[in-house]
Enzyme design. Sequence first.
Site: not given
Length: 342
Positions: A180-182, A185
């Site tokens: 999951h890439c912040v 998003n």
Amino acid sequence: MDFLTLFLIYLCFVLATIALLCICSGRKESFLLRSVNSATQVLSFVIPTQLQRVTQRVLHRLFHTRNCLFVVLHIALQAAVYGEYTWEVFVYCWELQFHLLLLLLPYLLLAGNVGCFILCSRTNPGVITKSNHASLVKIYAYDGVLFQKGIICSTCNMEKPARSKHCSFCRMCVHRFDHHCVWVNNCIGAFNAKYFFLYLLTLSAMAATIATITAAFLIQVVLLSDMMHGSYIDDQGQEHAVEILFLIQHLFLTFPRIVFMLGFVILLTLVLGAYCCFNLYLTLTNQTSNEWYKSRRYGCSHHLTSQPHDRRVVYKNIYSKGVWMNVKEIFKPPTVLERKKK
């Protein structure tokens, strides 16, 4: 120093933190988060309980739920770097007759990066639903080590297909889950992995290009001033030839914001370049960040073999089909029909 210079100094430290987060974003628990938790435990003896609860809720909101904070921070940092590049570096380089195409290259890369960012953040990464579960579960075989048949996701109440994982941020299972890439998003999965790779590549190229142009400008200033052949007198009244340290100090006092920006983009180039190489390695070997992280628990072998229970299990990536096919799989994810033809 004026306010903008102080602000850029602060951004330098923020950028270092962001660089670390970019590398650690695919892990279950990042180095930064562990450090924050350790610091919280130490400070718990002096911080009021109510404030501790508020801090914990804020940290949970930032690092364990889906939100747009890092997207906003990402845009703010890009705006700060490009603002400085446009208002000072571009103007100075234009006066020094740098080639126009070279000066416009960062903007062309920015346009491509924004496009990849939008596609990466808006594309469905491969959310597993009851309607597509039957087809997705047939695409990849279970390797019997990282992925085993019959494992049920307690949240989604479905059997997990091979190479999938439940994302605690998005609260859903994702097909060929990477991480999951912040910063976008969104999860990185089978259907937006190509956009993430291109996003990372253009971001690294942007930083490298701006760093190169800025460094070339400062070198040109030094050459035109003939400063390297000069001398200076120190506080004791002794004369010395110009050294690198003195030169850097002089450039910092003359162009403080440009020097700080150069520090930003050099740091970003090194970190993003390393992360981009790591993602290229994953692409060429047909691995995900999630699989690479889990496989560190096992030894390496050219084949996944059945071993007695009293011996250590040896893991081998069974999904690699050769460099060309691995790259092709990123840009054209396999379907059930394609797999049946093989």
